[in-house]
Design a protein around this motif. Structure first.
Motif: not given
Length: 306
Positions: A157-158, A161, A190-191
């Motif tokens: 999850d991400e 970051n 991911s963003h």
């Protein structure tokens, strides 16, 4: 086709409000699956359900062709994960944290600790306590903990970051190596869409708790279209020149001062010349092609409209 993850009508509700709704995900063995969606769309909730950290309200999950139940324990020996912010024993060193994790997982290859730390770029940290680590170092250590047992599936999850551009590139290369050389399946949220675009085989897009698209990156690349982007405060006059002087009909006004021209037969130079000849002020004019970011944003807008 062999799927490592399959969900069917997966739903999670809190106090009667569904945050994940009828979610059907299919992650193929050996692929890198990019999991995309706006903040609050439900990505982390889906990942928590896959790891049995949160129980679904309804629906089914299959991991490695076996249904996930309340008594599924052994399956998690085959999975490495990092969901939300990684938590450690802050007073212990990175090696001590990984050693404890290996004990917990019943994994006793002590060489794997050094290998994992080297893979994520943390090999020269000596015995520094984790509390002295930066955010980026803790992210690297979280990835090391996820990969240390050489799992068949990684749920991240991400994961980049807090990393700088050099660190992001290193971790991107690591993920590609794990996929190609070890055959590990990766599910990555991911963003950073440009990063997912470079490594993913498939993307799944979630909006308001619903999976609105699951598609191969090859398909998206085939949809890419070249266009010329014109920025002009005289956009009405520019549209007149394009349509009536250059005989271009395939263009779109996407903002008050921005026009996209999809007519590939007419060069950027010719467009610029005719606009200038007709006293159209040009802020900028440049050639582009559609990206994963644009594909994603279009899907999200369509999802909201739906």
């Amino acid at each position: 086709m062999s799927y490592i993850i399959k969900t069917s009508r997966l739903t999670k509700a809190y106090e009667g409000k569904e945050i994940v709704s009828d979610f059907d995900m299919n992650v193929k063995k050996g692929e890198i699956y990019g999991f995309l969606g706006p903040n609050g769309a439900g990505k982390t909730s889906v990942m928590k359900m896959l790891m049995n950290l949160v129980k679904p309200t309804s629906g089914e999950i299959e991991l490695f062709d076996e249904p996930l139940t309340n008594t599924s324990y052994e399956v998690f020996r085959r999975i490495g994960s990092m969901i939300e912010y990684p938590v450690f024993y802050e007073k212990l060193s990175a090696k001590e944290n990984l050693d404890l994790h290996c004990e917990y997982m019943g994994y006793y290859n002590k060489n794997s600790i050094g290998e994992a730390l080297e893979m994520v770029g943390l090999k020269n940290i000596n015995e520094k306590p984790v509390k002295s680590f930066s955010l980026g170092m803790k992210q690297r250590l979280g990835i090391a903990r996820a990969i240390i047992t050489k799992p068949e599936l990684l749920i991240l999850d991400e994961p980049v970051n807090g990393l700088d551009p050099v660190g992001i590139k290193e971790i991107r290369n690591l993920f590609q190596m794990l996929s190609k050389e070890y055959g590990i399946t990766l599910l990555i949220s991911s963003h950073l869409l440009s990063e997912i675009e470079q490594i993913a085989n498939t993307i799944g897009v979630i909006s308001n708790g619903r999976l609105i698209e699951e598609v191969s990156m090859n398909y998206i690349k085939e949809q890419k279209t070249d266009y010329v982007q014109l920025v002009s405060k005289d956009h009405k006059k520019a549209c007149f020149v394009l349509e009536n002087i250059l005989n271009i009909s395939n263009f779109k006004v996407i903002a008050e001062d921005t026009i996209r021209i999809y007519e590939s037969e007419v060069s950027q130079t010719v467009i610029s010349k005719k606009l200038i000849e007709n006293n159209v002020g040009i802020e900028s004019i440049s050639k582009h092609n559609t990206s994963l970011e644009e594909y994603f944003l279009n899907l999200i807008q369509q999802g909201k409209a739906g």
